[in-house]
Motif scaffolding. Structure first.
Motif, PDB file in Angstrom:
ATOM      1  N   LEU A  58       0.819  -1.210   0.000  1.00  0.00           N
ATOM      2  CA  LEU A  58       0.000   0.000   0.000  1.00  0.00           C
ATOM      3  C   LEU A  58       0.858   1.267   0.000  1.00  0.00           C
ATOM      4  N   GLY A  59       2.179   1.095  -0.020  1.00  0.00           N
ATOM      5  CA  GLY A  59       3.056   2.248  -0.152  1.00  0.00           C
ATOM      6  C   GLY A  59       3.959   2.548   1.026  1.00  0.00           C
ATOM      7  N   ALA A  60       3.890   1.740   2.086  1.00  0.00           N
ATOM      8  CA  ALA A  60       4.716   1.989   3.280  1.00  0.00           C
ATOM      9  C   ALA A  60       6.114   1.418   3.071  1.00  0.00           C
ATOM     10  N   LYS A  61       6.924   2.120   2.307  1.00  0.00           N
ATOM     11  CA  LYS A  61       8.299   1.719   2.046  1.00  0.00           C
ATOM     12  C   LYS A  61       9.207   2.270   3.142  1.00  0.00           C
ATOM     13  N   ASP A  62      10.451   1.815   3.169  1.00  0.00           N
ATOM     14  CA  ASP A  62      11.415   2.325   4.143  1.00  0.00           C
ATOM     15  C   ASP A  62      11.534   3.839   4.025  1.00  0.00           C
ATOM     16  N   GLY A  63      11.428   4.513   5.167  1.00  0.00           N
ATOM     17  CA  GLY A  63      11.580   5.958   5.175  1.00  0.00           C
ATOM     18  C   GLY A  63      10.308   6.731   4.910  1.00  0.00           C
ATOM     19  N   THR A  64       9.207   6.039   4.565  1.00  0.00           N
ATOM     20  CA  THR A  64       7.947   6.728   4.317  1.00  0.00           C
ATOM     21  C   THR A  64       7.305   7.132   5.640  1.00  0.00           C
ATOM     22  N   GLU A  65       6.894   8.377   5.741  1.00  0.00           N
ATOM     23  CA  GLU A  65       6.180   8.844   6.925  1.00  0.00           C
ATOM     24  C   GLU A  65       4.729   8.386   6.827  1.00  0.00           C
ATOM     25  N   VAL A  66       4.240   7.710   7.868  1.00  0.00           N
ATOM     26  CA  VAL A  66       2.928   7.068   7.818  1.00  0.00           C
ATOM     27  C   VAL A  66       2.022   7.636   8.911  1.00  0.00           C
ATOM     28  N   GLY A  67       0.767   7.833   8.565  1.00  0.00           N
ATOM     29  CA  GLY A  67      -0.267   8.200   9.519  1.00  0.00           C
ATOM     30  C   GLY A  67      -1.516   7.391   9.235  1.00  0.00           C
ATOM     31  N   VAL A  68      -2.478   7.428  10.162  1.00  0.00           N
ATOM     32  CA  VAL A  68      -3.696   6.648   9.996  1.00  0.00           C
ATOM     33  C   VAL A  68      -4.861   7.358  10.673  1.00  0.00           C
ATOM     34  N   TYR A  69      -6.043   7.222  10.070  1.00  0.00           N
ATOM     35  CA  TYR A  69      -7.273   7.730  10.677  1.00  0.00           C
ATOM     36  C   TYR A  69      -8.401   6.769  10.340  1.00  0.00           C
ATOM     37  N   CYS A  70      -9.560   6.995  10.966  1.00  0.00           N
ATOM     38  CA  CYS A  70     -10.730   6.150  10.700  1.00  0.00           C
ATOM     39  C   CYS A  70     -11.964   7.021  10.835  1.00  0.00           C
ATOM     40  N   GLY A  71     -13.023   6.501  11.450  1.00  0.00           N
ATOM     41  CA  GLY A  71     -14.218   7.310  11.662  1.00  0.00           C
ATOM     42  C   GLY A  71     -14.102   8.197  12.885  1.00  0.00           C
ATOM     43  N   SER A  72     -13.640   7.595  13.996  1.00  0.00           N
ATOM     44  CA  SER A  72     -13.583   8.361  15.245  1.00  0.00           C
ATOM     45  C   SER A  72     -12.315   8.134  16.041  1.00  0.00           C
ATOM     46  N   GLY A  73     -11.305   7.513  15.456  1.00  0.00           N
ATOM     47  CA  GLY A  73     -10.046   7.314  16.147  1.00  0.00           C
ATOM     48  C   GLY A  73      -9.916   6.001  16.888  1.00  0.00           C
ATOM     49  N   VAL A  74     -10.912   5.108  16.775  1.00  0.00           N
ATOM     50  CA  VAL A  74     -10.854   3.821  17.476  1.00  0.00           C
ATOM     51  C   VAL A  74     -10.255   2.741  16.577  1.00  0.00           C
ATOM     52  N   SER A  75     -10.879   2.482  15.422  1.00  0.00           N
ATOM     53  CA  SER A  75     -10.298   1.456  14.551  1.00  0.00           C
ATOM     54  C   SER A  75      -8.950   1.902  13.986  1.00  0.00           C
ATOM     55  N   ALA A  76      -8.699   3.215  13.943  1.00  0.00           N
ATOM     56  CA  ALA A  76      -7.375   3.682  13.526  1.00  0.00           C
ATOM     57  C   ALA A  76      -6.304   3.258  14.522  1.00  0.00           C
ATOM     58  N   ALA A  77      -6.665   3.168  15.809  1.00  0.00           N
ATOM     59  CA  ALA A  77      -5.712   2.663  16.794  1.00  0.00           C
ATOM     60  C   ALA A  77      -5.378   1.205  16.509  1.00  0.00           C
ATOM     61  N   HIS A  78      -6.364   0.442  16.029  1.00  0.00           N
ATOM     62  CA  HIS A  78      -6.128  -0.946  15.620  1.00  0.00           C
ATOM     63  C   HIS A  78      -5.123  -0.976  14.472  1.00  0.00           C
ATOM     64  N   GLU A  79      -5.288  -0.073  13.516  1.00  0.00           N
ATOM     65  CA  GLU A  79      -4.353  -0.011  12.387  1.00  0.00           C
ATOM     66  C   GLU A  79      -2.961   0.388  12.870  1.00  0.00           C
TER      67      GLU A  79
END
Length: 281
Positions: A224-245
């Motif tokens: 999905l694009g997470a190569k070495d050195g890539t800065e990664v972030g995540v979100y979801c609907g309300s911040g709960v399932s994003a914590a799972h990610e």
């Protein structure tokens, strides 16, 4: 410390001499639109576990900052001390639904400076499947000394999430149809933050609820694009399932920032841009 612990590892640790003084167990049963977790906890939980209420203790009241904003730090610290959390004790968290509640507790405690938090892989379902015992006895509250010191994990606000989607990689952890804007059962409007990449949490784990092994998770995120050195972030609907990610990314060895406000905060401001359709490319 690895972010996941297996049923066998936890059972062995709980059977070891002095386990009561070495491990704090937190039951964080919660699911969107489901039954309250405390009655389920009272019906049976892993022996020694204390119940933590996600909506009341791991989030502030819903509002413009989203459906599950960060809790007040003083309230959060007091709740964790009531649950027996101390800075020098291992913490193991679990739930019974997709690891979302447990992941929220893992992320909050880790962000707030606790360095020894793990999630039970497969949750209560895996514990039960292994034939391990349950208890209806609730330990006395209190005894913890944990004081939150936030900043140990990276945190995004709305502007930071938008910027990261442009310069790095911002994962959207919701179901694909919500990302694409085909349906939106909860928030004001469907779609996604422009530039975000669809990465549903459902693809992080096996049918039995346990996470994919770290190598498989790393392969998934790399594709999905997470190569070495890539800065990664995540979100979801309300911040709960994003914590799972974020937990899955940590298991894969990929650090990631969390946009806690997520889509519920993003769409509360009608001036923020919204994209629809599949991930480009």
């Amino acid at each position: 410390m690895e972010p996941l612990i297996s049923v066998t590892e936890l059972a062995d640790a709980l059977d070891a001499p002095g386990a009561q003084d070495a491990i704090t167990l937190l039951d964080v049963r919660w699911q969107h639109g489901g039954a309250p977790g405390r009655p389920l906890y009272a019906q049976g939980h892993i022996p020694g576990a204390r119940y933590v209420d996600l909506d009341a203790e791991l989030a502030a009241p819903p509002g413009p900052a989203g459906r599950h904003p960060l809790p007040d730090l003083a309230d959060f610290g007091a709740a964790m001390r009531r649950a027996g959390v101390s800075g020098d004790r291992d913490v193991v968290v679990y739930d019974d639904w997709q690891t979302w509640g447990a992941a929220r507790a893992w992320w909050l405690l880790s962000w707030a400076g606790h360095s020894r938090v793990r999630v039970l892989d497969g949750g209560l379902g895996a514990w039960n499947a292994a034939g391990r015992p349950l208890s209806t006895e609730e330990p006395a509250a209190g005894g913890g000394d944990f004081v939150p010191r936030p900043g140990a994990l990276p945190l995004l606000d709305a502007d930071g999430a938008a910027a990261l989607a442009r310069r790095g990689l911002l994962f959207d952890a919701r179901a694909g149809e919500r990302y694409r804007g085909e349906v939106e059962p909860i928030d004001r409007v469907g779609g996604h933050i422009p530039g975000a990449v669809s990465a549903p949490t459902m693809d992080n784990y096996r049918p039995d609820g346990r996470f994919l092994d770290p190598a498989a998770l790393a392969d998934r995120f790399a594709a999905l694009g997470a190569k070495d050195g890539t800065e990664v972030g995540v979100y979801c609907g309300s911040g709960v399932s994003a914590a799972h990610e974020a937990l899955a990314l940590a298991a894969a060895g990929i650090p990631a920032a969390l946009y806690v406000g997520s889509w519920s905060e993003w769409t509360a401001d009608p001036t923020r841009p919204i994209a629809t359709g599949p991930t480009p490319g």
